[in-house]
Scaffold this active site. Structure first.
Site, PDB file in Angstrom:
ATOM      1  N   ARG A   1      -1.013   9.468  13.166  1.00 25.12           N
ATOM      2  CA  ARG A   1      -0.121   8.702  12.305  1.00 25.12           C
ATOM      3  C   ARG A   1       0.356   9.490  11.077  1.00 25.12           C
ATOM      4  O   ARG A   1      -0.160  10.535  10.750  1.00 25.12           O
ATOM      5  CB  ARG A   1      -0.796   7.411  11.846  1.00 25.12           C
ATOM      6  CG  ARG A   1      -2.154   7.555  11.177  1.00 25.12           C
ATOM      7  CD  ARG A   1      -2.732   6.174  10.878  1.00 25.12           C
ATOM      8  NE  ARG A   1      -4.066   6.214  10.288  1.00 25.12           N
ATOM      9  CZ  ARG A   1      -5.196   6.125  10.969  1.00 25.12           C
ATOM     10  NH1 ARG A   1      -5.158   6.018  12.286  1.00 25.12           N
ATOM     11  NH2 ARG A   1      -6.368   6.147  10.343  1.00 25.12           N
ATOM     12  N   ASP A   2       1.385   8.907  10.451  1.00 24.11           N
ATOM     13  CA  ASP A   2       1.890   9.331   9.141  1.00 24.11           C
ATOM     14  C   ASP A   2       2.611  10.680   9.179  1.00 24.11           C
ATOM     15  O   ASP A   2       2.193  11.655   8.535  1.00 24.11           O
ATOM     16  CB  ASP A   2       0.758   9.382   8.114  1.00 24.11           C
ATOM     17  CG  ASP A   2      -0.106   8.137   8.104  1.00 24.11           C
ATOM     18  OD1 ASP A   2       0.404   7.066   8.479  1.00 24.11           O
ATOM     19  OD2 ASP A   2      -1.283   8.229   7.734  1.00 24.11           O
TER      20      ASP A   2
ATOM     21  N   TRP B   1      -3.944  -7.039   3.533  1.00 21.03           N
ATOM     22  CA  TRP B   1      -3.270  -6.122   4.448  1.00 21.03           C
ATOM     23  C   TRP B   1      -2.968  -6.809   5.778  1.00 21.03           C
ATOM     24  O   TRP B   1      -3.774  -7.552   6.314  1.00 21.03           O
ATOM     25  CB  TRP B   1      -4.142  -4.893   4.679  1.00 21.03           C
ATOM     26  CG  TRP B   1      -3.426  -3.771   5.367  1.00 21.03           C
ATOM     27  CD1 TRP B   1      -2.738  -2.753   4.781  1.00 21.03           C
ATOM     28  CD2 TRP B   1      -3.341  -3.540   6.773  1.00 21.03           C
ATOM     29  NE1 TRP B   1      -2.222  -1.907   5.738  1.00 21.03           N
ATOM     30  CE2 TRP B   1      -2.580  -2.371   6.972  1.00 21.03           C
ATOM     31  CE3 TRP B   1      -3.825  -4.219   7.890  1.00 21.03           C
ATOM     32  CZ2 TRP B   1      -2.295  -1.855   8.237  1.00 21.03           C
ATOM     33  CZ3 TRP B   1      -3.545  -3.712   9.154  1.00 21.03           C
ATOM     34  CH2 TRP B   1      -2.796  -2.542   9.319  1.00 21.03           C
TER      35      TRP B   1
ATOM     36  N   GLN C   1       4.712   0.283   2.266  1.00 23.74           N
ATOM     37  CA  GLN C   1       4.047  -0.617   3.190  1.00 23.74           C
ATOM     38  C   GLN C   1       3.824  -1.958   2.493  1.00 23.74           C
ATOM     39  O   GLN C   1       3.186  -2.020   1.436  1.00 23.74           O
ATOM     40  CB  GLN C   1       2.716  -0.021   3.632  1.00 23.74           C
ATOM     41  CG  GLN C   1       2.836   1.328   4.341  1.00 23.74           C
ATOM     42  CD  GLN C   1       3.151   1.178   5.815  1.00 23.74           C
ATOM     43  OE1 GLN C   1       2.286   0.898   6.620  1.00 23.74           O
ATOM     44  NE2 GLN C   1       4.413   1.370   6.168  1.00 23.74           N
TER      45      GLN C   1
ATOM     46  N   TRP D   1       4.020   1.562  10.496  1.00 27.40           N
ATOM     47  CA  TRP D   1       3.142   2.204   9.531  1.00 27.40           C
ATOM     48  C   TRP D   1       3.845   3.364   8.837  1.00 27.40           C
ATOM     49  O   TRP D   1       5.045   3.572   8.973  1.00 27.40           O
ATOM     50  CB  TRP D   1       1.851   2.631  10.211  1.00 27.40           C
ATOM     51  CG  TRP D   1       0.972   1.469  10.592  1.00 27.40           C
ATOM     52  CD1 TRP D   1       1.256   0.130  10.463  1.00 27.40           C
ATOM     53  CD2 TRP D   1      -0.328   1.536  11.179  1.00 27.40           C
ATOM     54  NE1 TRP D   1       0.211  -0.631  10.922  1.00 27.40           N
ATOM     55  CE2 TRP D   1      -0.780   0.196  11.370  1.00 27.40           C
ATOM     56  CE3 TRP D   1      -1.157   2.582  11.560  1.00 27.40           C
ATOM     57  CZ2 TRP D   1      -2.021  -0.109  11.923  1.00 27.40           C
ATOM     58  CZ3 TRP D   1      -2.406   2.285  12.112  1.00 27.40           C
ATOM     59  CH2 TRP D   1      -2.830   0.953  12.289  1.00 27.40           C
ATOM     60  N   SER D   2       3.083   4.161   8.119  1.00 25.91           N
ATOM     61  CA  SER D   2       3.657   5.117   7.168  1.00 25.91           C
ATOM     62  C   SER D   2       4.425   6.256   7.833  1.00 25.91           C
ATOM     63  O   SER D   2       4.222   6.581   9.002  1.00 25.91           O
ATOM     64  CB  SER D   2       2.556   5.691   6.276  1.00 25.91           C
ATOM     65  OG  SER D   2       2.065   4.719   5.395  1.00 25.91           O
TER      66      SER D   2
ATOM     67  N   ASP E   1      -9.570   9.530   5.246  1.00 23.77           N
ATOM     68  CA  ASP E   1      -9.888   8.143   5.556  1.00 23.77           C
ATOM     69  C   ASP E   1     -11.335   7.805   5.208  1.00 23.77           C
ATOM     70  O   ASP E   1     -11.646   6.683   4.802  1.00 23.77           O
ATOM     71  CB  ASP E   1      -9.630   7.897   7.049  1.00 23.77           C
ATOM     72  CG  ASP E   1      -9.641   6.431   7.419  1.00 23.77           C
ATOM     73  OD1 ASP E   1      -9.371   5.592   6.545  1.00 23.77           O
ATOM     74  OD2 ASP E   1      -9.908   6.112   8.592  1.00 23.77           O
TER      75      ASP E   1
ATOM     76  N   ASN F   1       0.828  -1.200   0.000  1.00 21.16           N
ATOM     77  CA  ASN F   1       0.000   0.000   0.000  1.00 21.16           C
ATOM     78  C   ASN F   1       0.865   1.254   0.000  1.00 21.16           C
ATOM     79  O   ASN F   1       1.633   1.451  -0.942  1.00 21.16           O
ATOM     80  CB  ASN F   1      -1.079  -0.025   1.089  1.00 21.16           C
ATOM     81  CG  ASN F   1      -0.611  -0.228   2.497  1.00 21.16           C
ATOM     82  OD1 ASN F   1      -0.130  -1.301   2.853  1.00 21.16           O
ATOM     83  ND2 ASN F   1      -0.780   0.775   3.339  1.00 21.16           N
ATOM     84  N   ASP F   2       0.802   2.108   0.992  1.00 20.45           N
ATOM     85  CA  ASP F   2       1.343   3.462   0.911  1.00 20.45           C
ATOM     86  C   ASP F   2       2.808   3.532   0.483  1.00 20.45           C
ATOM     87  O   ASP F   2       3.646   2.788   1.010  1.00 20.45           O
ATOM     88  CB  ASP F   2       1.257   4.147   2.277  1.00 20.45           C
ATOM     89  CG  ASP F   2      -0.125   4.113   2.887  1.00 20.45           C
ATOM     90  OD1 ASP F   2      -1.031   3.539   2.281  1.00 20.45           O
ATOM     91  OD2 ASP F   2      -0.283   4.669   3.988  1.00 20.45           O
TER      92      ASP F   2
END
EC number: 3.2.1.26
Length: 584
Positions: free
Chosen positions: A191-192, A90, A82, A125-126, A282, A65-66
């Site tokens: 996040r991110d 996932w 990811q 995560w990202s 999201d 993904n990302d």
């Protein structure tokens, strides 16, 4: 394949086996569950792979993904992403890592970051990469701790002399930023982190996506040394009602020309620059951006008039496109945009084929001369894959209801550019005042519905007898009766893309801010199961995922068409078969 690359792949596979023994499963919605279910697929990918791309980035197998932490270091481009080392769904997320010298051909390395400590034991995560003033790259990323809280961590290369940055180490000070009772941050929505930028006060800034109830926001942190971070009293920007802001991105753009600008630059004087704030919503799974001014004193982003950071904002791409990330390419003085394109097939099909997710072709991105929108165009390097050019399709008239087949090109893996000229603009239909949603218009007025001007465009991944095809096209409307103002609509219609019934065949649409008195350009990058379309020289972009059963490989065809009532001229059409990129 070099000995070094073979060694890297061996290490990658070894780490994959080690990682797979203890990484927990997480659901694709970014929710973490105490009771986890098996969602991995260990069987080999299907031998029959008609939908695997030829020149788009994707790993050999499993879920992706990302895009994370793209950068250039010592002349080498880096893409982290990811990745699930255990299956085509996932979960078990690590930071996979590949490098390139041209953004098109890629070599793999072992995963750079994977769960190994309490601050990221439930997932890595990202995040983003930042190049410090001394040239050292560092990565800020989101980790999931034993309490399933989202916290921010730092990693740095073990060996700065290695241009491939094959090994990374995590700081013992991690986590650097974490939710607590004092800061009141939502521990499940934090996040991110972005690429950081250095203010004129010599403090670093970074923003992190979050939400409080329905308020989406970009939380700002500051630091003097990149290790000790302090939460700012106010966010960089927020919007009530938009929900969680994922994968934020914040960067300057010049008002003049298409060159990129380094993330920490403020221009001399500041008036020559604007700033872009991009978020991935999201709730909608789309990427939106606003253009505005960054107040360096208050650490606030102020959108220009007409912009609002919510679902009404302009989008990078009006199709299948999410979690995008830019970086400044210092070697070529440009800003490059990466974006993830998910599948439109069923989970069962993804598991059967053994992989899911691709990255779009990296795009150069810059501010339009109007200052009101961003322009995107595939990086020039992809043109090196062009071969077998179809020439001399010039000054052809497409009468009402006609098609022109483009022969001599491998239609399943191609690059097509066409320039249309519209006659008799006064024959355009009047757009209804209530027609404000381009996707809805394209869905209701699909390719089979005639209007005064349009649909006209390209039919790609088409079967010989048109049982299957994906159409990318324009329609032109009058803004109102007796008006000399017009509305240009661009559509990507997947409704007839496959005889297979359980695919997502959503039709996409976008308004294109161009003058229809001038020639209308359309470019399509066609790669087996993905069509990236660029209208108006990059003013509107639509990415589609399609899975034909008949129009695959050599059985795929390409047409220019006009199904409108009025004739349309093809001023110029160029098409190239595309060689495959070397992606291991």
């Amino acid at each position: 394949m070099t000995k070094e690359v073979c060694s890297n792949i061996g290490l990658w596979l070894l780490l994959t086996l080690l990682i797979g023994n203890y990484v927990v499963n997480l659901e694709a919605s970014h929710h973490v569950y105490k009771r986890l279910t098996q969602s991995t697929n260990t069987k080999s990918p299907s031998v029959n792979q008609p939908y695997r791309t030829g020149f788009h980035f994707q790993p050999p197998k499993n879920w992706m993904n990302d895009p994370n932490g793209p950068m250039i270091y010592k002349g080498i481009y880096h893409l982290f992403y990811q990745w699930n080392p255990k299956g085509a769904v996932w979960g078990n997320i690590v930071w996979a890592h590949s490098t390139s010298t041209d953004l098109i051909n890629w070599d793999p390395h072992p995963p750079a970051i994977f769960p190994s400590a309490p601050f990221d034991i439930n997932g890595c995560w990202s995040g983003s990469a930042t190049i410090l003033p001394n040239g050292k790259p560092v990565i800020l990323y989101t980790g999931i701790d034993p309490k399933n809280q989202q916290v921010q961590n730092i990693a740095e290369p073990k060996n700065l002399s290695d241009p491939y940055l094959r090994e990374w180490k995590k700081s013992p000070l991690n986590p650097l930023m974490a939710p607590d009772a004092v800061n009141g941050i939502n521990a499940s929505s934090f996040r991110d982190p972005t690429t950081a930028w250095l203010g004129q006060d010599k403090k670093w800034r970074v923003i992190i996506g979050s939400k409080i109830h329905r308020r989406g926001l970009a939380i700002t942190y500051t630091s003097k040394d990149f290790l000790k971070w302090e939460k700012s009293p106010e966010p960089l920007h927020y919007d009530d009602g938009s929900g969680m802001w994922e994968c934020p991105d914040f960067f300057p753009v010049t008002r003049f020309g298409s060159n990129g600008v380094e993330t920490s630059s403020f221009g001399e004087p500041n008036e020559i620059l604007k700033h872009v704030l991009k978020i991935s919503l999201d709730d909608t799974k789309h990427d939106y951006y606003t253009i505005g001014t960054y107040d360096r004193v208050k650490d606030k982003f102020v959108p220009d008039n007409g912009f609002k950071m919510d679902g009404t904002a302009p989008r990078y791409d009006y199709g299948k496109y999410y979690a995008s990330k830019t970086f400044f390419d210092s070697a070529k003085n440009r800003r490059i945009l990466w974006g993830w394109t998910n599948e439109s097939s069923s989970v069962e099909d993804d598991v059967e084929k053994g992989w899911s997710g691709i990255q779009t072709i990296p795009r150069k991105i810059w501010l339009d001369r109007s200052g009101k929108q961003l322009i995107q165009w595939p990086v020039r390097e992809v043109e090196r894959l062009r071969t077998k050019q179809v020439k001399n399709l010039r000054n052809k008239v497409l009468k009402s209801g006609s098609r022109l087949e483009v022969y001599g090109v491998t239609a399943a893996q191609a690059d097509v550019e066409v320039l249309f000229k519209v006659r008799d603009l006064e024959k355009a239909d009047v757009i209804e005042p209530s027609w404000t949603d381009p996707q809805l218009i394209c869905s209701k007025m699909n390719v089979s519905v005639k209007s005064g001007l349009g649909p006209f465009g390209l039919m790609v991944l088409a079967s010989k007898n048109l049982e299957e095809y994906t159409s990318v096209y324009f329609r032109i409307f009058k803004a109102r009766q007796n008006s000399n103002k017009y509305v240009v609509l661009m559509c990507s219609d997947q409704s007839r893309s496959s005889l297979k019934e359980d695919n997502d065949k959503t039709t996409y649409g976008a308004f294109v801010d161009i003058n229809p008195h001038q020639p209308l350009s359309l470019r399509a990058l066609i790669d087996h199961s993905v069509v990236e379309s660029f209208g108006g020289k990059g003013r509107a972009c639509i990415t589609s995922r399609v899975y034909p059963k008949l129009a695959i490989g050599k059985s795929s065809h390409l047409f220019a068409f006009n199904y409108g009532y009025q004739s349309v001229d093809v001023l110029n059409l160029n098409a190239w078969s595309m060689n495959s990129a070397q992606i291991s």
